[in-house]
Design an enzyme around this catalytic site. Sequence first.
Site, PDB file in Angstrom:
ATOM      1  N   ASN A   9       0.812  -1.086   0.038  1.00 15.14           N
ATOM      2  CA  ASN A   9       0.121   0.133  -0.210  1.00 15.14           C
ATOM      3  C   ASN A   9       1.258   1.022   0.384  1.00 15.14           C
ATOM      4  OD1 ASN A   9      -1.981   2.220   0.678  1.00 15.14           O
ATOM      5  ND2 ASN A   9      -1.908   1.626   2.833  1.00 15.14           N
ATOM      6  N   LYS A  11       0.159   4.558   0.227  1.00 15.05           N
ATOM      7  CA  LYS A  11       0.137   5.182   1.056  1.00 15.05           C
ATOM      8  C   LYS A  11      -0.345   7.045   0.378  1.00 15.05           C
ATOM      9  CE  LYS A  11       0.810   2.958   5.671  1.00 15.05           C
ATOM     10  NZ  LYS A  11       1.347   2.961   6.656  1.00 15.05           N
ATOM     11  N   HIS A  97      -8.321  -0.155   6.557  1.00 18.37           N
ATOM     12  CA  HIS A  97      -6.590  -0.021   6.335  1.00 18.37           C
ATOM     13  C   HIS A  97      -6.689   0.672   8.370  1.00 18.37           C
ATOM     14  CE1 HIS A  97      -2.596   1.692   7.329  1.00 18.37           C
ATOM     15  NE2 HIS A  97      -2.280   0.850   6.099  1.00 18.37           N
ATOM     16  N   GLU A  99      -5.526   3.002   9.370  1.00 21.00           N
ATOM     17  CA  GLU A  99      -5.426   4.683   9.450  1.00 21.00           C
ATOM     18  C   GLU A  99      -6.406   4.830   9.391  1.00 21.00           C
ATOM     19  OE1 GLU A  99      -2.112   5.070   6.861  1.00 21.00           O
ATOM     20  OE2 GLU A  99      -1.127   4.490   7.905  1.00 21.00           O
ATOM     21  N   GLU A 169      -2.992  -6.999  10.121  1.00 21.39           N
ATOM     22  CA  GLU A 169      -1.492  -5.904  10.200  1.00 21.39           C
ATOM     23  C   GLU A 169      -1.549  -5.377  11.983  1.00 21.39           C
ATOM     24  OE1 GLU A 169      -0.624  -3.513   6.863  1.00 21.39           O
ATOM     25  OE2 GLU A 169      -2.665  -2.808   6.930  1.00 21.39           O
ATOM     26  N   GLY A 175       3.761   1.311  10.705  1.00 20.59           N
ATOM     27  CA  GLY A 175       4.290   2.527  10.049  1.00 20.59           C
ATOM     28  C   GLY A 175       5.484   2.937  10.855  1.00 20.59           C
ATOM     29  N   SER A 215       5.751  -3.977   9.309  1.00 21.99           N
ATOM     30  CA  SER A 215       7.180  -4.357   9.776  1.00 21.99           C
ATOM     31  C   SER A 215       8.228  -5.055   9.258  1.00 21.99           C
ATOM     32  CB  SER A 215       7.571  -3.358  11.046  1.00 21.99           C
ATOM     33  OG  SER A 215       6.651  -2.539  11.482  1.00 21.99           O
TER      34      SER A 215
END
Length: 261
Positions: A9, A11, A97, A99, A169, A175, A215
């Site tokens: 992704n 982003k 997601h 976020e 995730e 992040g 990560s």
Amino acid sequence: MKKVYFGSNLKMYKNIEDTVKYLRELTELTADISREEIELFIIPSYTTLDRATTSVDRNLVRLGAQNMCWEEQGQFTGEISPLMLQEMGLDLVMIGHSERRHVFGETDEEENRKVKCGLEHGFTTLLCIGETAEEKKYDLGPEVLRTQIKIGFDGVDASETGKIWVAYEPVWSIGVNGTPATADYAERMHAEIKKCLIELFGRAGEEIPVLYGGSVNPGNAEELIVQPSVDGLFVGRSAWEADKFNDLIRMAKKKAETARD
């Protein structure tokens, strides 16, 4: 050997030119790998999608959207309709997601409406799920994941599972400052996810790919990909340079082949 899934992704990174360049490099570098062996997908930003879909061989990479409204049209300022995504010929849509959930406040019920809309419009629908650091502290991961799955797929029929993917995730692992999950922890959560999918959909649930994202990097990709319940890797910044993503794909694929032979 079963197919291994690799995706990223992008982003809110990469403009149109950067995205097209990245996709062309990635598909050229990985063109010799049979798509019977891997599924490669990239989810760029909205503004790049029109050019992206016409700039690369779509047999080599599936392209998706980062989010989607649950209605075809209406008074939803700032939203993107499934009809608009269909018009661009996209393959998949990502729903839920971290976020979207934790920065923009989307609920499990909203994700469910989007999942059903995505499936109704023929998209492969990738539902992202994951627990927060606080939930992990109290070992609530399995309960949280089960809740997100059961609500997210409420009303979805087993006949639609061929269009469903799941990405695990952990919120605490994604992040810039994310901490990767250990392979053992990832396997434990993936096994729980698969168990829940089978409870919901019966044997059809066994065929739903479950990807690990959080990560992922060259240092842990091999250990993660050999876990029995991990079907692929949803890679973040380690995938945002085409040559590095190509190297990671080849390394992880080779390790998976060795482990499963």
